[in-house]
Design a protein around this motif. Sequence first.
Motif, PDB file in Angstrom:
ATOM      1  N   ALA A   6      48.460  10.238   4.971  1.00  0.00           N
ATOM      2  CA  ALA A   6      47.117  10.203   5.566  1.00  0.00           C
ATOM      3  C   ALA A   6      46.266   9.144   4.865  1.00  0.00           C
ATOM      4  O   ALA A   6      46.379   8.958   3.652  1.00  0.00           O
ATOM      5  CB  ALA A   6      46.462  11.575   5.417  1.00  0.00           C
ATOM      6  N   VAL A  35      38.987  16.881   4.327  1.00  0.00           N
ATOM      7  CA  VAL A  35      39.998  17.276   3.329  1.00  0.00           C
ATOM      8  C   VAL A  35      39.639  16.647   1.990  1.00  0.00           C
ATOM      9  O   VAL A  35      39.544  15.421   1.884  1.00  0.00           O
ATOM     10  CB  VAL A  35      41.412  16.804   3.750  1.00  0.00           C
ATOM     11  CG1 VAL A  35      42.459  17.256   2.733  1.00  0.00           C
ATOM     12  CG2 VAL A  35      41.777  17.308   5.144  1.00  0.00           C
ATOM     13  N   LYS A  89      40.771  16.617  -2.137  1.00  0.00           N
ATOM     14  CA  LYS A  89      41.865  17.022  -3.037  1.00  0.00           C
ATOM     15  C   LYS A  89      41.578  16.589  -4.458  1.00  0.00           C
ATOM     16  O   LYS A  89      41.324  15.400  -4.708  1.00  0.00           O
ATOM     17  CB  LYS A  89      43.173  16.357  -2.617  1.00  0.00           C
ATOM     18  CG  LYS A  89      43.689  16.787  -1.279  1.00  0.00           C
ATOM     19  CD  LYS A  89      45.077  16.234  -1.044  1.00  0.00           C
ATOM     20  CE  LYS A  89      45.612  16.765   0.275  1.00  0.00           C
ATOM     21  NZ  LYS A  89      46.945  16.278   0.568  1.00  0.00           N
ATOM     22  N   VAL A 123      42.877  21.899  -3.199  1.00  0.00           N
ATOM     23  CA  VAL A 123      42.626  21.283  -1.896  1.00  0.00           C
ATOM     24  C   VAL A 123      41.574  22.087  -1.152  1.00  0.00           C
ATOM     25  O   VAL A 123      41.682  23.310  -1.030  1.00  0.00           O
ATOM     26  CB  VAL A 123      43.924  21.214  -1.055  1.00  0.00           C
ATOM     27  CG1 VAL A 123      43.650  20.629   0.323  1.00  0.00           C
ATOM     28  CG2 VAL A 123      44.970  20.381  -1.780  1.00  0.00           C
ATOM     29  N   GLU A 128      40.561  12.716   2.272  1.00  0.00           N
ATOM     30  CA  GLU A 128      41.747  12.375   3.057  1.00  0.00           C
ATOM     31  C   GLU A 128      41.517  12.673   4.525  1.00  0.00           C
ATOM     32  O   GLU A 128      40.814  13.633   4.867  1.00  0.00           O
ATOM     33  CB  GLU A 128      42.912  13.223   2.523  1.00  0.00           C
ATOM     34  CG  GLU A 128      44.255  12.644   2.819  1.00  0.00           C
ATOM     35  CD  GLU A 128      45.362  13.396   2.099  1.00  0.00           C
ATOM     36  OE1 GLU A 128      45.601  13.127   0.908  1.00  0.00           O
ATOM     37  OE2 GLU A 128      45.984  14.264   2.731  1.00  0.00           O
ATOM     38  N   PHE A 138      42.314  14.301   7.936  1.00  0.00           N
ATOM     39  CA  PHE A 138      43.000  15.544   8.299  1.00  0.00           C
ATOM     40  C   PHE A 138      44.157  15.224   9.240  1.00  0.00           C
ATOM     41  O   PHE A 138      43.991  14.496  10.213  1.00  0.00           O
ATOM     42  CB  PHE A 138      42.022  16.504   8.987  1.00  0.00           C
ATOM     43  CG  PHE A 138      42.652  17.811   9.365  1.00  0.00           C
ATOM     44  CD1 PHE A 138      42.796  18.821   8.430  1.00  0.00           C
ATOM     45  CD2 PHE A 138      43.107  18.031  10.666  1.00  0.00           C
ATOM     46  CE1 PHE A 138      43.388  20.036   8.776  1.00  0.00           C
ATOM     47  CE2 PHE A 138      43.706  19.239  11.011  1.00  0.00           C
ATOM     48  CZ  PHE A 138      43.841  20.242  10.064  1.00  0.00           C
ATOM     49  N   GLU A 167      53.688  22.033   9.390  1.00  0.00           N
ATOM     50  CA  GLU A 167      54.193  21.587   8.080  1.00  0.00           C
ATOM     51  C   GLU A 167      55.682  21.856   7.912  1.00  0.00           C
ATOM     52  O   GLU A 167      56.224  22.800   8.493  1.00  0.00           O
ATOM     53  CB  GLU A 167      53.437  22.319   6.969  1.00  0.00           C
ATOM     54  CG  GLU A 167      52.093  21.705   6.690  1.00  0.00           C
ATOM     55  CD  GLU A 167      51.360  22.406   5.562  1.00  0.00           C
ATOM     56  OE1 GLU A 167      51.939  22.577   4.468  1.00  0.00           O
ATOM     57  OE2 GLU A 167      50.195  22.796   5.783  1.00  0.00           O
ATOM     58  N   ILE A 203      52.135  14.813   2.911  1.00  0.00           N
ATOM     59  CA  ILE A 203      50.843  15.300   2.403  1.00  0.00           C
ATOM     60  C   ILE A 203      50.889  15.480   0.899  1.00  0.00           C
ATOM     61  O   ILE A 203      49.873  15.405   0.241  1.00  0.00           O
ATOM     62  CB  ILE A 203      50.327  16.589   3.083  1.00  0.00           C
ATOM     63  CG1 ILE A 203      51.400  17.651   3.170  1.00  0.00           C
ATOM     64  CG2 ILE A 203      49.736  16.308   4.427  1.00  0.00           C
ATOM     65  CD1 ILE A 203      50.829  18.971   3.619  1.00  0.00           C
ATOM     66  N   GLU A 204      52.070  15.711   0.372  1.00  0.00           N
ATOM     67  CA  GLU A 204      52.156  15.769  -1.097  1.00  0.00           C
ATOM     68  C   GLU A 204      53.603  15.633  -1.537  1.00  0.00           C
ATOM     69  O   GLU A 204      54.532  15.933  -0.785  1.00  0.00           O
ATOM     70  CB  GLU A 204      51.593  17.088  -1.630  1.00  0.00           C
ATOM     71  CG  GLU A 204      52.385  18.297  -1.170  1.00  0.00           C
ATOM     72  CD  GLU A 204      52.073  19.574  -1.933  1.00  0.00           C
ATOM     73  OE1 GLU A 204      51.415  19.517  -2.971  1.00  0.00           O
ATOM     74  OE2 GLU A 204      52.515  20.629  -1.467  1.00  0.00           O
TER      75      GLU A 204
END
Length: 429
Positions: free
Chosen positions: A122, A147, A149, A159, A191, A193, A198, A288-289
């Motif tokens: 993102a 978002v 983080k 988050v 970030e 969205f 997921e 996303i991570e």
Amino acid sequence: MNVLLLGSGGREHALAWKIKQSPLLTHLFIGPGNAGTSALGTNIDLNPENFEEVATCVANNDIEMIVVGPEASLVKGIYDFFKNHNKLGNVKVIGPSLRGARLEGSKDFAKEFMKRHNIPTAFHTTITSKNLNEGLALLETMPPPFVLKADGLAAGKGVIITDNLKTAQEKLIEMICHKAFGAASEKVMIEKFLNGIELSVFVLTDGKNYLILPEAKDYKKIGEGDRGPNTGGMGAVSPVAFANQTFMQKIEQQVIKPTIKGLAKENIDYIGFIFFGLINENDNPKVIEYNCRMGDPEAEVVIPRIKNDLLELFLASANQTLSNHKIEVDPHAAATIFLASKGYPEQYEKGKTIVLPDIGIGSIIFHAGSRLSGDTLLTNGGRVMAVTSMADSLNEALDKSYAIAEKIEFEGKYFRRDIGKDVLPIKIE
Ligand code: AMP
Ligand code: GLY
């Protein structure tokens, strides 16, 4: 070979269960472990983040390999500590170097790494006290949800996602000026969205080669329908129907390969698991991570689906010979349901007596927040235990786990009843 496994959750019970099956194992030590791991080896009362304590255990028990479960020890540099140790430098640590663990330890580092290696993620902007006003103004130009983080480790709580602009701006100020997450929120990412479902994807790597492990989906919210606050994870399933061959190939080409190449190019030592937290945005994977370890509760469904000798794969990772191995995946579906204490993830009571039923073939109970007092099993945490089952279909695996979850007894038992229902190949309403 004597092995020390660090950690105390359901993930570690699953890893211990699998390592115990290896003919290469002489004795398994778990530090500190839990009630479940005590049946598979020797629990050692140590703090995995205190490397001197870990080193003492390693020296006293002729440990040749340390398998690191949780991220904190990795982000603190356990790999480098042993690599540079004057007496224990030969001990194999399964987990990345300090620099590798920054993929999880610093979201800013992870974002810059993805930018350098063209890995889809993102859009983001990094905000510190120096450009706070820029951050507050940027939020006004973005569509909700917002978002935010925290850069560093914040026990899964760093988050914030909100639809309200004012709340987002207030939270940004709280995080940066009032250090809402301590040093972890001195830097904050704003970030874009990402809208989509997921997926958790895992590889085991030796820094150059990798094996793709079974994928999984976890359920982070406490409430059914993904409502309420985030938890450590309330259940997981594997495989995930929408992660078909085409989608997995996109992930391999666009995310996995450039990540491994990037690590090698930047001379980052990386042995162990990489966990890609992805969102499927219109059939395109976006990261996303990164996590530098296995997921929990994903491990409780992924590990049972690996048919290989895991210790052999760990050795191959440490010896950089992973290219000689192929992953063998059990085609059965796996589902795990976490039983939690009433009140979790907020206040909850410990010390409730647990009564376990007889469980049939194809199911395992992985312990997390439980402990033995004499012969009595007691609750000892928010997430108490995960019931994993394997079956020909996900539906059957879920049914088996739910039947056992109903029969386990302790005061205040809570579990979500909708795990896996959103990703069943055929939707049953
Ligand atoms: P993280 O700690 O980065 O995994 O974020 C925690 C959770 O927040 C993720 O599992 C997602 O559900 C959600 N999340 C994080 N980043 C985004 C994003 N850019 N768009 C949508 N949801 C997100
Ligand atoms: N299940 C998500 C995690 O382990 O971070």
